[in-house]
Scaffold this active site. Structure first.
Site, PDB file in Angstrom:
ATOM      1  N   HIS A 178       1.864   2.342  -3.333  1.00  0.00           N
ATOM      2  CA  HIS A 178       0.853   3.087  -4.103  1.00  0.00           C
ATOM      3  C   HIS A 178       0.993   4.600  -3.880  1.00  0.00           C
ATOM      4  O   HIS A 178       0.680   5.387  -4.777  1.00  0.00           O
ATOM      5  CB  HIS A 178      -0.561   2.652  -3.700  1.00  0.00           C
ATOM      6  N   GLU A 198       0.840  -1.213   0.000  1.00  0.00           N
ATOM      7  CA  GLU A 198       0.000   0.000   0.000  1.00  0.00           C
ATOM      8  C   GLU A 198       0.870   1.257   0.000  1.00  0.00           C
ATOM      9  O   GLU A 198       0.538   2.247  -0.657  1.00  0.00           O
ATOM     10  CB  GLU A 198      -0.957   0.006   1.196  1.00  0.00           C
TER      11      GLU A 198
END
Ligand code: ZN
Length: 179
Positions: A147, A144
């Site tokens: 990202h 994550e």
């Protein structure tokens, strides 16, 4: 107010390649975004999600490991929202594991990640926290976090020739039925 399912941006959308902006204040709009991210991850069988994946280029991620259809062996945890996360330490040991992504449907690939990471972040209540994540949860956090930097797991796949469709991935995992 109930959380809304947000549309997940797919690979090729330029927002997934942008470096996300730091959050500069916690307001109702941000708290709604967090509720929607948690809901969207749950409804799409994700174990984490980052704000850029729903079209918001801000530094917010959700880590929400739980066993589901896409990750049957994921450990169960409370969904955790991390605002402006910083990885402050990485353990020496790394492992290769299979990853997928809500923004890259129907693909799995092997990625090396640190087994342990220490992360500093802001909670939705505005508190500064420092936490150590290990194993699969550490993997989700690193995925994550990527990202927020405009990096997608396919960039990190050890060997692109090992990418699999989800169907083939699950077929490899499932032992042949006993006769
Ligand atoms: Zn992803």
């Amino acid at each position: 107010m109930t959380a809304q399912l947000r549309t997940v941006r797919q690979l090729g959308d330029p927002i997934l390649r942008r470096v996300a902006q730091p959050v500069d204040g916690i307001d109702d709009r941000l708290l709604t975004l967090i509720d929607d991210l948690i809901w969207t991850a749950e409804k799409t069988n994700g174990v984490g999600i980052a704000a850029p994946q729903v079209g918001v280029s801000q530094r917010v991620v959700i880590v929400a490991s739980r066993p589901n259809l896409r990750y049957p062996h994921a450990p169960l945890m409370e969904p955790t929202a991390l605002i402006n996360p910083e990885i402050v330490a990485r353990g020496d040991r790394r492992s290769e594991g299979w990853e997928g992504c809500l923004s890259v449907p129907d693909q799995r690939g092997p990625v090396w990640r640190h087994d342990e990471v220490e992360v500093c972040y802001l909670t939705p209540a505005g508190e500064i926290r420092q936490a150590v994540f290990t194993g699969f949860v550490a993997r989700v956090l690193q995925h994550e976090y990527d990202h927020l930097e405009g990096v997608v797991f396919v960039d990190r796949v050890t060997d692109p020739q090992r990418l699999l469709s989800e169907a083939d991935y699950f077929a490899q995992l499932t032992p042949a039925p006993a006769k």
